[in-house]
Design an enzyme around this catalytic site. Structure first.
Site, mmCIF file in Angstrom:
data_model
loop_
_atom_site.group_PDB
_atom_site.id
_atom_site.type_symbol
_atom_site.label_atom_id
_atom_site.label_comp_id
_atom_site.label_asym_id
_atom_site.label_seq_id
_atom_site.Cartn_x
_atom_site.Cartn_y
_atom_site.Cartn_z
ATOM 1 N N LEU A 10 -8.292 -20.597 19.862
ATOM 2 C CA LEU A 10 -8.991 -21.648 19.121
ATOM 3 C C LEU A 10 -9.050 -21.272 17.643
ATOM 4 O O LEU A 10 -9.651 -20.272 17.265
ATOM 5 C CB LEU A 10 -10.394 -21.845 19.684
ATOM 6 C CG LEU A 10 -10.473 -22.116 21.196
ATOM 7 C CD1 LEU A 10 -11.911 -22.424 21.610
ATOM 8 C CD2 LEU A 10 -9.544 -23.255 21.605
ATOM 9 N N ALA A 12 -9.183 -24.028 15.009
ATOM 10 C CA ALA A 12 -9.223 -25.333 14.343
ATOM 11 C C ALA A 12 -10.471 -25.548 13.501
ATOM 12 O O ALA A 12 -10.685 -26.642 12.986
ATOM 13 C CB ALA A 12 -9.117 -26.446 15.395
ATOM 14 N N GLY A 13 -11.289 -24.527 13.346
ATOM 15 C CA GLY A 13 -12.539 -24.704 12.610
ATOM 16 C C GLY A 13 -12.336 -25.084 11.153
ATOM 17 O O GLY A 13 -11.279 -24.840 10.560
ATOM 18 N N HIS A 348 7.183 13.314 -13.309
ATOM 19 C CA HIS A 348 6.067 12.679 -14.006
ATOM 20 C C HIS A 348 6.544 11.627 -15.002
ATOM 21 O O HIS A 348 7.622 11.716 -15.584
ATOM 22 C CB HIS A 348 5.180 13.703 -14.739
ATOM 23 C CG HIS A 348 5.883 14.955 -15.165
ATOM 24 N ND1 HIS A 348 5.365 16.197 -14.934
ATOM 25 C CD2 HIS A 348 7.075 15.161 -15.778
ATOM 26 C CE1 HIS A 348 6.197 17.118 -15.402
ATOM 27 N NE2 HIS A 348 7.239 16.504 -15.914
ATOM 28 N N TYR A 372 16.747 -4.236 -15.730
ATOM 29 C CA TYR A 372 16.591 -5.695 -15.832
ATOM 30 C C TYR A 372 16.932 -6.141 -17.243
ATOM 31 O O TYR A 372 16.386 -5.622 -18.225
ATOM 32 C CB TYR A 372 15.150 -6.064 -15.476
ATOM 33 C CG TYR A 372 14.858 -7.542 -15.426
ATOM 34 C CD1 TYR A 372 15.654 -8.407 -14.680
ATOM 35 C CD2 TYR A 372 13.768 -8.070 -16.110
ATOM 36 C CE1 TYR A 372 15.377 -9.760 -14.623
ATOM 37 C CE2 TYR A 372 13.476 -9.425 -16.058
ATOM 38 C CZ TYR A 372 14.285 -10.270 -15.313
ATOM 39 O OH TYR A 372 14.005 -11.613 -15.261
#
Length: 453
Positions: A10, A12-13, A348, A372
């Site tokens: 269930l 559907a609340g 690092h 990029y």
């Protein structure tokens, strides 16, 4: 168990108390929609057929509930007329003739397969209805399970209970199993002659008993039956889930120095003898092999850390990061879609993105793979036993050969052959006395500004 079973979930609340733009069952617990946790529990109980009763955000809920190996049939509940009415929204699925019908809720993400299997076993042992209950020292507000001679004789709501019945600490979770051959007949007998005019699933206990049926109850841990209606309850459920999973991992041989500060995802895998320091966050898709060390304040998602590798502190591994045996990604480093070879070191202040680093290579502080160009991503390949000097920029696509050296501060835009030394920086010049002249000029400018006022 050879019996066939349909789980009716269930979901559907209206989720009004969650104060959200989406259904509460879509909210994540451990990085996964809570509805998916429920389906996973159902699948673990040996159930491969699910009737998902949906209302708000129906398509999104059905998609979130889909996991491998489980058939999902979405059933739309157009009106909210109680739990009995909600189950009957799955009428067509129930009518297919399963041995068992298991009713559970999409907002109870901590449930596990144990109580679900116990309820099904109760049906196999001859019960027509098996209610899943839990014991609590805070029973106020819950319906009490009243048992006599091993049978459940009633679910008594708080407002209707006598003083003696209110002392009962075994409470109704709302979950139950129903004899599949009798389910539709029983469900259709539920009436709505009550103050709210709704159809209550709990009425099945009285209905089944009135027809001579056997009704029993099984127990579940209270924590597993915790429902979620508000953001505050969501936080409680997240805490419970994390505590349970941390405990499981520590019992399996994982060391956590401060477990309460470690946050896991639903699919986090950590091997035996791994060490997890405080304040580590695992997003979805993290796999940590045995003997690896994750230092404090690291964030790992969609990444694999091999045996004996070390990460952090203050490191971030993003999806596609793959660290080889004995490799190291140190403090203030980020790796995304990058393979770090066996024994290689990224110690690092470094970004490794869309890159392959060969075994034994050393990446100096401040090295950046420039992957990029504003439109496309490109790959950087660094061979084995290469040495990349500090503060170098490797502009992809570029390949650095085995054993090559890159001088500190270089910008590398072309491939470097094996065992070559590459320098990509301006030659240093020294101008004696020039610093004094520059300092005097600066001081004079400052004094002039101060004199003006």
């Amino acid at each position: 168990m050879e019996r066939t079973c349909l789980a009716v979930i269930l979901a559907a609340g209206d989720s009004t108390r969650m104060k959200s733009s989406k259904s509460k069952v879509l909210h994540p617990v451990a990085g996964r929609p809570m509805i998916a946790h429920v389906v996973e529990a159902v699948a673990s109980a040996g159930i491969s057929s699910v009737a998902l009763v949906v209302g708000r955000d129906a398509e999104e809920v059905a998609k979130a509930a889909s996991i491998a190996g489980v058939g999902i049939e979405a059933c739309l509940q157009k009106e909210r007329l109680g739990t009995g009415h909600a189950v009957l929204a799955a009428r067509e699925a129930i009518a297919k003739g399963y041995d068992d019908i298991l009713v559970t809720y999409g907002d109870v993400p901590l449930q596990t397969d144990g109580p679900l299997k116990a309820a099904r076993q109760g049906l196999a042992d001859g019960s027509d209805i098996v209610v899943i209950g839990f014991h609590t020292d805070r029973p106020t507000g819950y319906g009490r399970l009243l048992v006599k001679d091993g049978e459940l004789i009633a679910i008594r709501e708080e407002k209707d209970a006598t003083d003696a019945e209110r002392t009962v600490t075994w409470c109704n979770s709302g979950l139950m199993a129903i004899n599949g051959r009798k389910a539709l007949d029983l469900l259709q007998r539920i009436g709505n002659a009550n103050a709210k005019g709704e159809f209550y699933l709990t009425d099945l206990v009285e209905i089944a008993r009135s027809l001579g049926g056997r009704v029993t109850a099984v127990d579940a841990p209270e924590i597993e039956m915790t429902g979620c209606n508000t953001r505050a309850e969501l936080a409680v459920i997240e805490r419970f889930w994390q505590e349970r999973r941390r405990h499981q991992l520590m019992l399996s041989g994982v060391t956590m120095i401060a477990p309460e500060t470690v946050f896991l995802s639903y699919d986090t895998v950590i091997g035996q003898d791994a060490l997890i320091e405080p304040n580590v966050v695992f997003g979805p898709g993290a796999v940590i092999d045995s003997g690896a060390v994750i230092h404090a304040f690291s964030h790992i998602e969609g990444a694999h850390v091999s045996q004996g590798a070390t990460v952090g502190p203050f490191a971030r591994l993003r999806p596609g990061a793959d660290l080889g045996n004995g490799s190291k990604v140190g403090n203030f480093c980020e790796v995304k879609n990058g393979r770090i070879g066996e024994g290689a070191k990224v110690n690092h202040l470094t970004y490794i993105g869309d890159a392959v680093i060969g075994a034994g290579s050393n990446i100096g502080a401040g090295t950046i793979t420039c992957n990029y160009d504003g439109v496309n991503k490109s790959e950087t390949v660094i061979g084995e036993n290469a040495f990349i000097g500090s503060n170098s920029s490797l502009v992809a696509p570029v390949t650095i050969g085995d054993g090559a050296y890159i001088a500190s501060g270089s910008v590398i835009t072309a491939d470097v052959p094996a065992d070559a030394l590459a320098l990509g920086r301006a030659r240093q010049e020294i101008k004696p006395g020039r610093a004094s002249l520059l300092r005097e000029r600066a001081l004079a400018t400052k004094a002039a500004k101060k004199a003006k006022g």
